[in-house]
Write a protein that holds these residues in place. Sequence first.
Motif, PDB file in Angstrom:
ATOM      1  N   ALA A  42       4.860   9.876  -7.094  1.00  0.00           N
ATOM      2  CA  ALA A  42       5.889   9.957  -8.362  1.00  0.00           C
ATOM      3  C   ALA A  42       5.218  10.486  -9.631  1.00  0.00           C
ATOM      4  N   GLY A  43       4.086   9.643  -9.952  1.00  0.00           N
ATOM      5  CA  GLY A  43       3.168  10.170 -11.257  1.00  0.00           C
ATOM      6  C   GLY A  43       2.639  11.465 -11.303  1.00  0.00           C
ATOM      7  N   ARG A  44       2.519  12.120  -9.983  1.00  0.00           N
ATOM      8  CA  ARG A  44       2.008  13.454  -9.775  1.00  0.00           C
ATOM      9  C   ARG A  44       0.421  13.405 -10.321  1.00  0.00           C
ATOM     10  N   SER A  45      -0.293  12.230 -10.191  1.00  0.00           N
ATOM     11  CA  SER A  45      -1.777  12.251 -10.383  1.00  0.00           C
ATOM     12  C   SER A  45      -2.335  12.496  -9.187  1.00  0.00           C
ATOM     13  N   THR A  46      -3.088  13.337  -9.079  1.00  0.00           N
ATOM     14  CA  THR A  46      -3.911  13.906  -7.873  1.00  0.00           C
ATOM     15  C   THR A  46      -4.947  12.756  -7.442  1.00  0.00           C
ATOM     16  N   SER A  47      -5.479  12.513  -8.380  1.00  0.00           N
ATOM     17  CA  SER A  47      -6.409  11.460  -8.179  1.00  0.00           C
ATOM     18  C   SER A  47      -5.995  10.069  -7.584  1.00  0.00           C
ATOM     19  N   ARG A  48      -4.914   9.746  -8.299  1.00  0.00           N
ATOM     20  CA  ARG A  48      -4.352   8.527  -7.772  1.00  0.00           C
ATOM     21  C   ARG A  48      -3.741   8.335  -6.446  1.00  0.00           C
ATOM     22  N   ILE A  49      -3.009   9.768  -6.253  1.00  0.00           N
ATOM     23  CA  ILE A  49      -2.663   9.886  -4.931  1.00  0.00           C
ATOM     24  C   ILE A  49      -3.782   9.930  -3.912  1.00  0.00           C
ATOM     25  N   GLU A  50      -4.764  10.532  -4.204  1.00  0.00           N
ATOM     26  CA  GLU A  50      -5.941  10.366  -3.065  1.00  0.00           C
ATOM     27  C   GLU A  50      -6.480   8.885  -2.891  1.00  0.00           C
ATOM     28  N   THR A  51      -6.694   8.278  -3.974  1.00  0.00           N
ATOM     29  CA  THR A  51      -7.041   6.951  -3.999  1.00  0.00           C
ATOM     30  C   THR A  51      -6.018   5.873  -3.068  1.00  0.00           C
ATOM     31  N   ALA A  52      -4.872   6.265  -3.289  1.00  0.00           N
ATOM     32  CA  ALA A  52      -3.958   5.380  -2.917  1.00  0.00           C
ATOM     33  C   ALA A  52      -3.512   5.925  -1.476  1.00  0.00           C
ATOM     34  N   ARG A  53      -3.806   7.030  -0.996  1.00  0.00           N
ATOM     35  CA  ARG A  53      -3.754   7.686   0.436  1.00  0.00           C
ATOM     36  C   ARG A  53      -4.928   6.953   1.391  1.00  0.00           C
ATOM     37  N   GLY A  54      -6.047   7.076   0.504  1.00  0.00           N
ATOM     38  CA  GLY A  54      -7.379   6.775   1.125  1.00  0.00           C
ATOM     39  C   GLY A  54      -7.335   5.097   1.489  1.00  0.00           C
ATOM     40  N   ASP A  55      -6.761   4.363   0.586  1.00  0.00           N
ATOM     41  CA  ASP A  55      -6.556   2.937   0.686  1.00  0.00           C
ATOM     42  C   ASP A  55      -5.672   2.659   1.950  1.00  0.00           C
ATOM     43  N   LEU A  56      -4.723   3.276   1.917  1.00  0.00           N
ATOM     44  CA  LEU A  56      -3.787   3.306   2.720  1.00  0.00           C
ATOM     45  C   LEU A  56      -4.071   3.417   4.510  1.00  0.00           C
ATOM     46  N   LYS A 115       0.915  -1.209   0.059  1.00  0.00           N
ATOM     47  CA  LYS A 115       0.275   0.162  -0.065  1.00  0.00           C
ATOM     48  C   LYS A 115       0.868   1.276   0.109  1.00  0.00           C
ATOM     49  N   THR A 116       1.946   1.333   0.637  1.00  0.00           N
ATOM     50  CA  THR A 116       2.825   2.391   0.660  1.00  0.00           C
ATOM     51  C   THR A 116       3.519   2.561  -0.823  1.00  0.00           C
ATOM     52  N   ILE A 117       4.037   1.605  -1.323  1.00  0.00           N
ATOM     53  CA  ILE A 117       4.364   1.552  -2.766  1.00  0.00           C
ATOM     54  C   ILE A 117       3.352   2.050  -3.403  1.00  0.00           C
ATOM     55  N   HIS A 118       2.194   1.616  -3.584  1.00  0.00           N
ATOM     56  CA  HIS A 118       1.142   2.193  -4.323  1.00  0.00           C
ATOM     57  C   HIS A 118       1.214   3.604  -4.231  1.00  0.00           C
ATOM     58  N   LEU A 119       1.043   4.126  -2.857  1.00  0.00           N
ATOM     59  CA  LEU A 119       1.091   5.593  -2.731  1.00  0.00           C
ATOM     60  C   LEU A 119       2.347   6.428  -3.154  1.00  0.00           C
TER      61      LEU A 119
END
Length: 104
Positions: A42-56, A33-37
Amino acid sequence: MQNVVLAANGADAAAVDALTQRHAELSGALAVKTIHLLDAVAGRSTSRIETARGDLIGWCRSALLPYLYREETMLYPAARITAESGLLIDALSEQLRALATTVD
């Protein structure tokens, strides 16, 4: 490499094995989960960051923290048998509080 486990009986040895396995599972899930975040950052995708952060954060609240609180309640008192082990248990409790604060 095989670890040597000193236990009073077979049930104790089995409990140590179960704890070791559960800690490995939790550690692995936390790493993924940390690697996904980090990948999302690193990809600077706000939506992916929020999704990964929420998952973690969700996983920490639903799986990791409840497990660690149960461990603290059930195991820490038994481990507090010497002054030295008491210091370790105090440090582990402080670490758990810091983790919970970080998740919040």
